[in-house]
Design a protein around this motif. Sequence first.
Motif, PDB file in Angstrom:
ATOM      1  N   ALA A 195     -16.750  36.629  -0.362  1.00  8.68           N
ATOM      2  CA  ALA A 195     -17.359  37.214  -1.576  1.00  8.68           C
ATOM      3  C   ALA A 195     -17.471  38.732  -1.476  1.00  8.68           C
ATOM      4  O   ALA A 195     -17.244  39.445  -2.460  1.00  8.68           O
ATOM      5  CB  ALA A 195     -18.734  36.595  -1.809  1.00  8.68           C
ATOM      6  N   ALA A 196     -17.815  39.236  -0.294  1.00  9.03           N
ATOM      7  CA  ALA A 196     -17.956  40.691  -0.129  1.00  9.03           C
ATOM      8  C   ALA A 196     -16.613  41.384  -0.312  1.00  9.03           C
ATOM      9  O   ALA A 196     -16.522  42.454  -0.936  1.00  9.03           O
ATOM     10  CB  ALA A 196     -18.532  41.005   1.249  1.00  9.03           C
ATOM     11  N   TYR A 197     -15.563  40.769   0.199  1.00  6.42           N
ATOM     12  CA  TYR A 197     -14.229  41.353   0.047  1.00  6.42           C
ATOM     13  C   TYR A 197     -13.791  41.322  -1.412  1.00  6.42           C
ATOM     14  O   TYR A 197     -13.264  42.311  -1.938  1.00  6.42           O
ATOM     15  CB  TYR A 197     -13.217  40.610   0.928  1.00  6.42           C
ATOM     16  CG  TYR A 197     -11.807  41.129   0.764  1.00  6.42           C
ATOM     17  CD1 TYR A 197     -11.453  42.387   1.253  1.00  6.42           C
ATOM     18  CD2 TYR A 197     -10.833  40.373   0.108  1.00  6.42           C
ATOM     19  CE1 TYR A 197     -10.164  42.873   1.100  1.00  6.42           C
ATOM     20  CE2 TYR A 197      -9.541  40.855  -0.046  1.00  6.42           C
ATOM     21  CZ  TYR A 197      -9.216  42.104   0.447  1.00  6.42           C
ATOM     22  OH  TYR A 197      -7.933  42.583   0.286  1.00  6.42           O
ATOM     23  N   TRP A 251     -15.504  44.022  -3.300  1.00  7.58           N
ATOM     24  CA  TRP A 251     -14.939  45.339  -2.971  1.00  7.58           C
ATOM     25  C   TRP A 251     -13.616  45.562  -3.707  1.00  7.58           C
ATOM     26  O   TRP A 251     -13.408  46.604  -4.329  1.00  7.58           O
ATOM     27  CB  TRP A 251     -14.749  45.423  -1.457  1.00  7.58           C
ATOM     28  CG  TRP A 251     -14.234  46.742  -0.952  1.00  7.58           C
ATOM     29  CD1 TRP A 251     -14.877  47.947  -1.000  1.00  7.58           C
ATOM     30  CD2 TRP A 251     -12.991  46.974  -0.301  1.00  7.58           C
ATOM     31  NE1 TRP A 251     -14.098  48.919  -0.419  1.00  7.58           N
ATOM     32  CE2 TRP A 251     -12.939  48.355   0.025  1.00  7.58           C
ATOM     33  CE3 TRP A 251     -11.911  46.156   0.062  1.00  7.58           C
ATOM     34  CZ2 TRP A 251     -11.843  48.934   0.683  1.00  7.58           C
ATOM     35  CZ3 TRP A 251     -10.828  46.734   0.717  1.00  7.58           C
ATOM     36  CH2 TRP A 251     -10.805  48.095   1.021  1.00  7.58           C
ATOM     37  N   VAL A 252     -12.744  44.557  -3.666  1.00  8.49           N
ATOM     38  CA  VAL A 252     -11.441  44.681  -4.342  1.00  8.49           C
ATOM     39  C   VAL A 252     -11.622  44.771  -5.852  1.00  8.49           C
ATOM     40  O   VAL A 252     -10.980  45.602  -6.519  1.00  8.49           O
ATOM     41  CB  VAL A 252     -10.513  43.497  -3.967  1.00  8.49           C
ATOM     42  CG1 VAL A 252      -9.267  43.476  -4.841  1.00  8.49           C
ATOM     43  CG2 VAL A 252     -10.125  43.586  -2.488  1.00  8.49           C
ATOM     44  N   ASP A 253     -12.495  43.949  -6.409  1.00  4.74           N
ATOM     45  CA  ASP A 253     -12.727  43.976  -7.863  1.00  4.74           C
ATOM     46  C   ASP A 253     -13.322  45.306  -8.315  1.00  4.74           C
ATOM     47  O   ASP A 253     -13.188  45.687  -9.480  1.00  4.74           O
ATOM     48  CB  ASP A 253     -13.645  42.814  -8.275  1.00  4.74           C
ATOM     49  CG  ASP A 253     -12.953  41.458  -8.121  1.00  4.74           C
ATOM     50  OD1 ASP A 253     -11.711  41.426  -7.978  1.00  4.74           O
ATOM     51  OD2 ASP A 253     -13.666  40.435  -8.120  1.00  4.74           O
ATOM     52  N   GLY A 254     -13.947  46.026  -7.394  1.00  3.68           N
ATOM     53  CA  GLY A 254     -14.491  47.355  -7.696  1.00  3.68           C
ATOM     54  C   GLY A 254     -13.508  48.468  -7.361  1.00  3.68           C
ATOM     55  O   GLY A 254     -13.926  49.607  -7.113  1.00  3.68           O
ATOM     56  N   ARG A 306     -18.727  50.485  -0.624  1.00  6.23           N
ATOM     57  CA  ARG A 306     -18.809  50.496   0.834  1.00  6.23           C
ATOM     58  C   ARG A 306     -18.327  49.166   1.407  1.00  6.23           C
ATOM     59  O   ARG A 306     -18.740  48.093   0.969  1.00  6.23           O
ATOM     60  CB  ARG A 306     -20.254  50.753   1.272  1.00  6.23           C
ATOM     61  CG  ARG A 306     -20.437  50.808   2.792  1.00  6.23           C
ATOM     62  CD  ARG A 306     -21.828  51.249   3.183  1.00  6.23           C
ATOM     63  NE  ARG A 306     -22.140  52.558   2.637  1.00  6.23           N
ATOM     64  CZ  ARG A 306     -21.728  53.715   3.149  1.00  6.23           C
ATOM     65  NH1 ARG A 306     -20.973  53.716   4.222  1.00  6.23           N
ATOM     66  NH2 ARG A 306     -22.070  54.856   2.593  1.00  6.23           N
ATOM     67  N   CYS A 307     -17.444  49.253   2.396  1.00 10.27           N
ATOM     68  CA  CYS A 307     -17.101  48.052   3.156  1.00 10.27           C
ATOM     69  C   CYS A 307     -18.323  47.690   3.994  1.00 10.27           C
ATOM     70  O   CYS A 307     -18.942  48.580   4.589  1.00 10.27           O
ATOM     71  CB  CYS A 307     -15.923  48.338   4.089  1.00 10.27           C
ATOM     72  SG  CYS A 307     -14.412  48.851   3.272  1.00 10.27           S
TER      73      CYS A 307
END
Length: 197
Positions: free
Chosen positions: A98-100, A103-106, A111-112
């Motif tokens: 979900a975090a990845y 990040w990609v959708d943004g 921030r990673c």
Amino acid sequence: MGPLTVYLVRHAPTAGNLERRYIGVTDEPLCPEGQKRVAETCLDIPPADVVYTSGMVRTVQTASVLFPQAEQVAVPDLHEMDFGTFEGRTADEMADDAAYREWVDGWCLGRCPQGEDRAGFVARVCKGFDALAEDAHRRGLSQVAAVVHGGTIMALLSSYAEPAKDYYDWHASWCHGYVCACERVGGAWRMVVEREL
């Protein structure tokens, strides 16, 4: 500070690069394919007395082949983005992370987790370029080479280059890059991209 010509070159690939892994702070050496690629690279640039690297082994090894006679100077702030918990993994491996996905959708601007965001990365790289230019000026150099990372080149040129382009528009292939005429204008750099390498 006078004008400075900079030959920006992306390092040759590592095993993780060829596997399409996020390789930022991982200090991988060149793989056999990368060693072969850099050995076969013929860049239309004059020999450099000084070549700047990030100090990471992949940039040092590439610089040693492309500029064997040059003094190498490490500028740690020019290292690749810190991908945090994404480091060393592929997009396929993180398809359900979900975090990845966030990040990609943004547009990869945020921030990673445990790493950097785009703005912080770009600011660090620009600070590193300031250090490079100050060192070149101190040495009385009017042209230098910099063997760095793909993200480093995109960060620099999306910040300073003319003609202006978006971050990903400045992608450079392995062992290639750009020739830039750099000049300090006010508090910022102006980089006129003269040609691709």
